[in-house]
Design an enzyme around this catalytic site. Structure first.
Site, PDB file in Angstrom:
ATOM      1  N   ARG A  42       0.892  -2.070  -1.482  1.00 13.39           N
ATOM      2  CA  ARG A  42       2.228  -2.177  -2.085  1.00 13.39           C
ATOM      3  C   ARG A  42       3.101  -0.991  -1.704  1.00 13.39           C
ATOM      4  NH1 ARG A  42       1.575  -6.856  -2.015  1.00 13.39           N
ATOM      5  NH2 ARG A  42       0.928  -8.092  -3.767  1.00 13.39           N
ATOM      6  N   GLU A  49       4.321  -1.823   1.543  1.00 12.23           N
ATOM      7  CA  GLU A  49       5.329  -2.871   1.391  1.00 12.23           C
ATOM      8  C   GLU A  49       6.673  -2.258   0.979  1.00 12.23           C
ATOM      9  OE1 GLU A  49       5.645  -7.199  -0.762  1.00 12.23           O
ATOM     10  OE2 GLU A  49       4.668  -5.590  -1.886  1.00 12.23           O
ATOM     11  N   SER A  64      11.007  16.608   4.594  1.00  7.77           N
ATOM     12  CA  SER A  64       9.759  17.305   4.865  1.00  7.77           C
ATOM     13  C   SER A  64       8.631  16.760   4.006  1.00  7.77           C
ATOM     14  CB  SER A  64       9.932  18.802   4.582  1.00  7.77           C
ATOM     15  OG  SER A  64       8.703  19.472   4.744  1.00  7.77           O
TER      16      SER A  64
END
Length: 146
Positions: free
Chosen positions: A87, A90, A113
């Site tokens: 996820r 995703e 960073s």
């Protein structure tokens, strides 16, 4: 001892002592995200923190030594199948371009960073279902021209 063996040893000790990452981090004096990352082999600890963690978990000096070693930060390039980690991929897949556009609009051409960086994970109680709140805070690093 390598990083994989170190991680397995730490996790087994953590489980046998029934302690949380949060409680270990509080005892060691580090943020839970950073301590967990170091224990999973993706960051290193200073000697004092490594030794403190090993005292708490009753681990040998070889673990403290390995915790202080600079890690090789690499991972499998395939998308993980673990549902929680998938996820996160995703989210980057769906919102990565949006995040990039908004960062560039606000800061210019550069990156966030992951070295001068912190992250916090919180539980937000909600009657409709508890929420996961992930806050990432990274220094903006502009690309330079030459």
């Amino acid at each position: 001892m390598n990083k994989i063996q170190m991680t397995e040893t730490i996790i087994n000790a953590k489980l046998s002592k029934a302690v949380s990452w949060e409680s270990l981090a509080a005892e060691v004096g580090l943020d839970p995200v950073f301590l967990t990352s170091a224990c999973l082999g993706m960051n290193s600890l200073k000697a004092e923190a490594a030794e403190s963690l090993c005292r708490l978990l009753e681990l040998p000096d070889s673990i403290a030594t390995q915790l202080q070693q600079c890690p090789l930060k690499q991972w499998d390039q395939a998308v993980p199948t673990d549902p929680l980690i998938y996820r996160l991929y995703e989210i980057v897949g769906v919102y990565g371009g949006t995040i990039k556009e908004l960062i560039h609009e606000k800061f210019g051409d550069g990156i966030m960073s992951a070295i001068d960086f912190s992250m916090n994970i919180e539980k937000e109680e909600n009657p409709a279902g508890d929420r996961v709140k992930v806050t990432m805070n990274g220094k903006f690093l502009p690309y330079k021209s030459w």
